[in-house]
Design a protein around this motif. Structure first.
Motif, PDB file in Angstrom:
ATOM      1  N   LEU A  74      10.584 -43.629  17.140  1.00 50.36           N
ATOM      2  CA  LEU A  74       9.225 -43.026  17.217  1.00 50.36           C
ATOM      3  C   LEU A  74       9.178 -41.963  18.717  1.00 50.36           C
ATOM      4  N   ALA A  75       9.825 -42.701  19.616  1.00 52.80           N
ATOM      5  CA  ALA A  75       9.762 -41.906  20.956  1.00 52.80           C
ATOM      6  C   ALA A  75      10.990 -40.792  20.774  1.00 52.80           C
ATOM      7  N   TYR A  76      12.041 -41.134  20.040  1.00 48.46           N
ATOM      8  CA  TYR A  76      13.205 -40.097  19.789  1.00 48.46           C
ATOM      9  C   TYR A  76      12.496 -38.927  18.871  1.00 48.46           C
ATOM     10  N   LEU A  77      11.823 -39.164  18.038  1.00 51.00           N
ATOM     11  CA  LEU A  77      11.386 -38.361  16.972  1.00 51.00           C
ATOM     12  C   LEU A  77      10.228 -37.337  17.760  1.00 51.00           C
ATOM     13  N   ALA A  78       9.356 -38.281  18.512  1.00 46.34           N
ATOM     14  CA  ALA A  78       8.519 -37.304  19.292  1.00 46.34           C
ATOM     15  C   ALA A  78       9.007 -36.186  20.395  1.00 46.34           C
ATOM     16  N   SER A  79      10.239 -36.725  20.946  1.00 41.96           N
ATOM     17  CA  SER A  79      11.103 -35.664  21.744  1.00 41.96           C
ATOM     18  C   SER A  79      11.425 -34.590  21.284  1.00 41.96           C
ATOM     19  N   ILE A  80      12.189 -34.787  19.816  1.00 46.77           N
ATOM     20  CA  ILE A  80      12.770 -33.707  19.137  1.00 46.77           C
ATOM     21  C   ILE A  80      11.545 -32.689  18.795  1.00 46.77           C
ATOM     22  N   ARG A  81      10.304 -33.259  18.393  1.00 48.58           N
ATOM     23  CA  ARG A  81       9.379 -32.514  17.736  1.00 48.58           C
ATOM     24  C   ARG A  81       8.695 -31.600  19.007  1.00 48.58           C
ATOM     25  N   GLU A  82       8.528 -32.378  20.230  1.00 46.04           N
ATOM     26  CA  GLU A  82       8.157 -31.491  21.490  1.00 46.04           C
ATOM     27  C   GLU A  82       9.035 -30.264  21.853  1.00 46.04           C
ATOM     28  N   GLU A  83      10.446 -30.696  21.678  1.00 44.63           N
ATOM     29  CA  GLU A  83      11.412 -29.698  22.022  1.00 44.63           C
ATOM     30  C   GLU A  83      11.123 -28.410  21.122  1.00 44.63           C
ATOM     31  N   GLU A  84      10.991 -28.732  19.874  1.00 47.36           N
ATOM     32  CA  GLU A  84      10.698 -27.569  18.693  1.00 47.36           C
ATOM     33  C   GLU A  84       9.456 -26.793  19.067  1.00 47.36           C
ATOM     34  N   ALA A  85       8.488 -27.724  19.335  1.00 54.03           N
ATOM     35  CA  ALA A  85       7.250 -26.703  19.665  1.00 54.03           C
ATOM     36  C   ALA A  85       7.290 -25.920  20.995  1.00 54.03           C
ATOM     37  N   LYS A  97      13.944 -29.346  12.373  1.00 50.32           N
ATOM     38  CA  LYS A  97      14.610 -30.430  11.592  1.00 50.32           C
ATOM     39  C   LYS A  97      13.919 -31.041  10.668  1.00 50.32           C
ATOM     40  N   SER A  98      14.667 -31.282   9.575  1.00 51.97           N
ATOM     41  CA  SER A  98      14.054 -32.288   8.639  1.00 51.97           C
ATOM     42  C   SER A  98      13.899 -33.675   8.967  1.00 51.97           C
ATOM     43  N   ILE A  99      13.005 -34.465   8.371  1.00 49.23           N
ATOM     44  CA  ILE A  99      12.627 -35.952   8.920  1.00 49.23           C
ATOM     45  C   ILE A  99      13.951 -36.850   8.571  1.00 49.23           C
ATOM     46  N   GLU A 100      14.626 -36.242   7.467  1.00 47.00           N
ATOM     47  CA  GLU A 100      15.878 -37.069   6.958  1.00 47.00           C
ATOM     48  C   GLU A 100      17.094 -36.752   8.023  1.00 47.00           C
ATOM     49  N   ALA A 101      17.359 -35.593   8.424  1.00 45.22           N
ATOM     50  CA  ALA A 101      18.268 -35.268   9.627  1.00 45.22           C
ATOM     51  C   ALA A 101      17.908 -35.985  10.985  1.00 45.22           C
ATOM     52  N   ILE A 102      16.568 -36.027  11.241  1.00 42.69           N
ATOM     53  CA  ILE A 102      16.462 -36.779  12.650  1.00 42.69           C
ATOM     54  C   ILE A 102      16.880 -38.292  12.132  1.00 42.69           C
ATOM     55  N   ARG A 103      16.089 -38.924  11.214  1.00 45.30           N
ATOM     56  CA  ARG A 103      16.603 -40.334  10.959  1.00 45.30           C
ATOM     57  C   ARG A 103      18.057 -40.615  10.799  1.00 45.30           C
ATOM     58  N   SER A 104      18.849 -39.649  10.165  1.00 44.71           N
ATOM     59  CA  SER A 104      20.434 -39.792  10.253  1.00 44.71           C
ATOM     60  C   SER A 104      20.871 -39.829  11.511  1.00 44.71           C
ATOM     61  N   GLU A 105      20.430 -38.912  12.326  1.00 47.79           N
ATOM     62  CA  GLU A 105      21.104 -38.807  13.720  1.00 47.79           C
ATOM     63  C   GLU A 105      20.571 -40.091  14.409  1.00 47.79           C
ATOM     64  N   PHE A 106      19.463 -40.369  14.489  1.00 45.73           N
ATOM     65  CA  PHE A 106      18.991 -41.808  14.959  1.00 45.73           C
ATOM     66  C   PHE A 106      19.900 -42.768  14.730  1.00 45.73           C
ATOM     67  N   GLU A 107      20.224 -43.095  13.252  1.00 44.75           N
ATOM     68  CA  GLU A 107      20.829 -44.265  12.711  1.00 44.75           C
ATOM     69  C   GLU A 107      22.137 -44.325  13.004  1.00 44.75           C
ATOM     70  N   GLN A 108      22.878 -43.301  13.190  1.00 45.59           N
ATOM     71  CA  GLN A 108      24.269 -43.033  13.768  1.00 45.59           C
ATOM     72  C   GLN A 108      24.447 -43.489  15.244  1.00 45.59           C
ATOM     73  N   GLU A 109      23.332 -43.384  16.043  1.00 47.48           N
ATOM     74  CA  GLU A 109      23.550 -43.451  17.432  1.00 47.48           C
ATOM     75  C   GLU A 109      22.933 -44.931  17.730  1.00 47.48           C
ATOM     76  N   HIS A 110      21.919 -45.366  17.249  1.00 41.36           N
ATOM     77  CA  HIS A 110      21.191 -46.453  17.587  1.00 41.36           C
ATOM     78  C   HIS A 110      21.105 -47.602  16.306  1.00 41.36           C
ATOM     79  N   GLY A 111      21.348 -47.228  15.344  1.00 39.31           N
ATOM     80  CA  GLY A 111      21.013 -48.161  14.083  1.00 39.31           C
ATOM     81  C   GLY A 111      19.855 -47.818  13.495  1.00 39.31           C
ATOM     82  N   SER A 112      19.406 -48.925  12.413  1.00 41.35           N
ATOM     83  CA  SER A 112      18.185 -48.864  11.704  1.00 41.35           C
ATOM     84  C   SER A 112      16.968 -48.359  12.456  1.00 41.35           C
ATOM     85  N   ILE A 113      16.272 -47.527  11.751  1.00 42.58           N
ATOM     86  CA  ILE A 113      14.917 -46.842  12.445  1.00 42.58           C
ATOM     87  C   ILE A 113      13.993 -48.219  12.212  1.00 42.58           C
ATOM     88  N   PHE A 114      14.150 -49.133  11.472  1.00 45.74           N
ATOM     89  CA  PHE A 114      12.881 -50.163  11.302  1.00 45.74           C
ATOM     90  C   PHE A 114      13.166 -51.464  12.123  1.00 45.74           C
TER      91      PHE A 114
END
Length: 117
Positions: A74-85, A97-114
């Protein structure tokens, strides 16, 4: 005072018809402002327009079987959306960025979002 209109989703949950529940809303709950991607402007909490469509999250309310997202995600997602704003305020015209792209990036770096319970 504006009259609040509600619409029921497929699972019988009453959803307030306003920008907060609209599919065109472009913000996360961690951001402080709401932005309409349809009208390209900041909107208030009770605003509603003719282009209102129920968001996917509101359509799924009451479905069950949900999962809890990790705080780190959630913090990762918020930081990306703040940069976009910020980029949008500075006049940079690139698409969000689409939410799917953000989730994919996060999962590649940190594992599951859940959270695993």
């Amino acid at each position: 005072m504006k009259k609040i209109v509600t619409v029921k989703n497929d699972f019988g949950v009453a959803v307030k018809k306003c920008c907060m529940s609209c599919a065109h809303r472009d913000c996360t709950r961690l951001c402080c402002s709401r932005y309409c991607s349809e009208h390209h402007k900041e909107v208030g909490r009770y605003d509603v327009c003719e282009e209102w469509q129920m968001s996917d999250q509101m359509k799924a309310a009451g479905k069950g079987g949900g999962k809890i997202k990790r705080r780190k995600y959630l913090a990762y997602l918020a930081s990306i959306r703040e940069e976009e704003a910020l980029a949008r305020q500075l006049g940079a015209g690139f698409p969000a960025k689409s939410i799917e792209a953000i989730r994919s990036e996060f999962e590649q770096e940190h594992g599951s979002i859940f959270i695993n319970i």
